[in-house]
Scaffold this active site. Structure first.
Site, PDB file in Angstrom:
ATOM      1  N   SER A 163       3.436  -9.809  -3.578  1.00 11.20           N
ATOM      2  CA  SER A 163       3.388 -10.684  -2.413  1.00 11.20           C
ATOM      3  C   SER A 163       4.353 -11.858  -2.591  1.00 11.20           C
ATOM      4  O   SER A 163       5.557 -11.643  -2.699  1.00 11.20           O
ATOM      5  CB  SER A 163       1.940 -11.140  -2.184  1.00 11.20           C
ATOM      6  OG  SER A 163       1.751 -11.602  -0.877  1.00 11.20           O
TER       7      SER A 163
ATOM      8  N   HIS B 209      -3.646  -4.792   0.471  1.00 11.45           N
ATOM      9  CA  HIS B 209      -2.646  -5.724  -0.043  1.00 11.45           C
ATOM     10  C   HIS B 209      -2.832  -5.995  -1.534  1.00 11.45           C
ATOM     11  O   HIS B 209      -1.853  -6.121  -2.267  1.00 11.45           O
ATOM     12  CB  HIS B 209      -2.717  -7.030   0.751  1.00 11.45           C
ATOM     13  CG  HIS B 209      -1.645  -8.003   0.396  1.00 11.45           C
ATOM     14  ND1 HIS B 209      -0.295  -7.682   0.438  1.00 11.45           N
ATOM     15  CD2 HIS B 209      -1.708  -9.302  -0.009  1.00 11.45           C
ATOM     16  CE1 HIS B 209       0.420  -8.737   0.072  1.00 11.45           C
ATOM     17  NE2 HIS B 209      -0.412  -9.727  -0.209  1.00 11.45           N
TER      18      HIS B 209
END
Length: 254
Positions: free
Chosen positions: A84, A234
């Site tokens: 990320s 994620h």
């Protein structure tokens, strides 16, 4: 800035950067497997974990933090992996200092711009009355008013620490992150490309790497491979650690 990091294992160096609101601790379970073959550097990026806090916070600065760490450790070149926000840091690093990166791994993030989408998390973190809470359970209860997902709250609570007097503090620089949250989503904006092998590793249930991102990925990282980890969102390294370890090892050994 001298970043805090944990070093473990032996072999070629592999540096891992966490995402927003995270810390080096997020990668311990992955490191326990990879340290058998690599020297792992689990890094707290600035304003996170046990690294120093600063009003200055953007990818240009975080790239220089990483360069300083490598130079301090005598690393001319290393494998880099980032998740990320950490993925954006290592992408920017590879484009600016390509000779210092042997192979690159980017976990569930693309080079494009991402609009701010962490409002509820920021509101929840800010809402916790650190001066009044007596336990992590009380902090969790306050967070739950803004963040219903227990897993996300437990992830965030890993950044809840204690000061010298025993009171609760956030180990993340919440003030600066809240003020400069737009910096996290900024797109890569460089003219060059990174030509060494690059792995983009997305969560199959995540929307962070989409079909529309493939053009930018090809532009900046022409020697790339894109795979999706099944049954993962994620936080793919927490949801499917074995699959992530197997994928990373296969890529680095290829």
């Amino acid at each position: 800035m001298k970043l805090n990091f944990k070093k473990t294992g032996s072999g070629e160096p592999l540096i891992i950067l966490h995402g927003l609101f995270g810390s080096a601790d997020n990668w311990f379970s992955i490191a326990k497997e990879l340290e058998k073959d690599y020297t792992l550097y689990l890094v707290d990026q600035r304003n996170h974990g046990d690294s120093p806090q600063s009003e200055d916070w953007n990818y240009d600065i975080m790239v220089e933090d990483l360069k300083e760490l490598m130079e301090d450790e005598g690393l001319d070149k290393a494998f880099l992996m980032g998740h990320s926000m950490g993925g954006k840091t290592v992408m920017n690093f590879a484009l600016k200092y390509p000779d210092m990166v042997k192979k690159l791994i980017v976990a569930d993030i693309a080079p494009r711009y991402y609009p701010v989408h962490h409002q509820s998390i920021l509101e929840g973190l800010i809402s916790v009355d650190l001066a009044q809470i007596k336990s992590r359970k009380e902090a969790d209860d306050q967070l739950s008013k803004h963040i219903p997902e227990a897993g996300i709250r437990q992830f965030l609570l890993k950044s809840l620490g204690r000061d010298k007097e025993g009171g609760f503090i956030w180990k993340i620089n919440l003030k600066v992150i809240n003020e400069k949250i737009e910096e996290v989503g900024k797109a890569l904006d460089q003219d060059n490309s990174f030509d060494n092998p690059t792995l983009f590793m997305g969560g199959a249930d995540s929307k962070y790497i989409q079909e529309k991102d493939k053009e930018d990925i090809e532009k900046y990282f022409p020697n790339h491979h894109l795979i999706y980890i099944k049954n993962a969102g994620h936080w793919l390294h927490a949801e499917q650690p074995k699959a992530v370890v197997d994928t990373v090892r296969a890529f680095l050994e290829r």
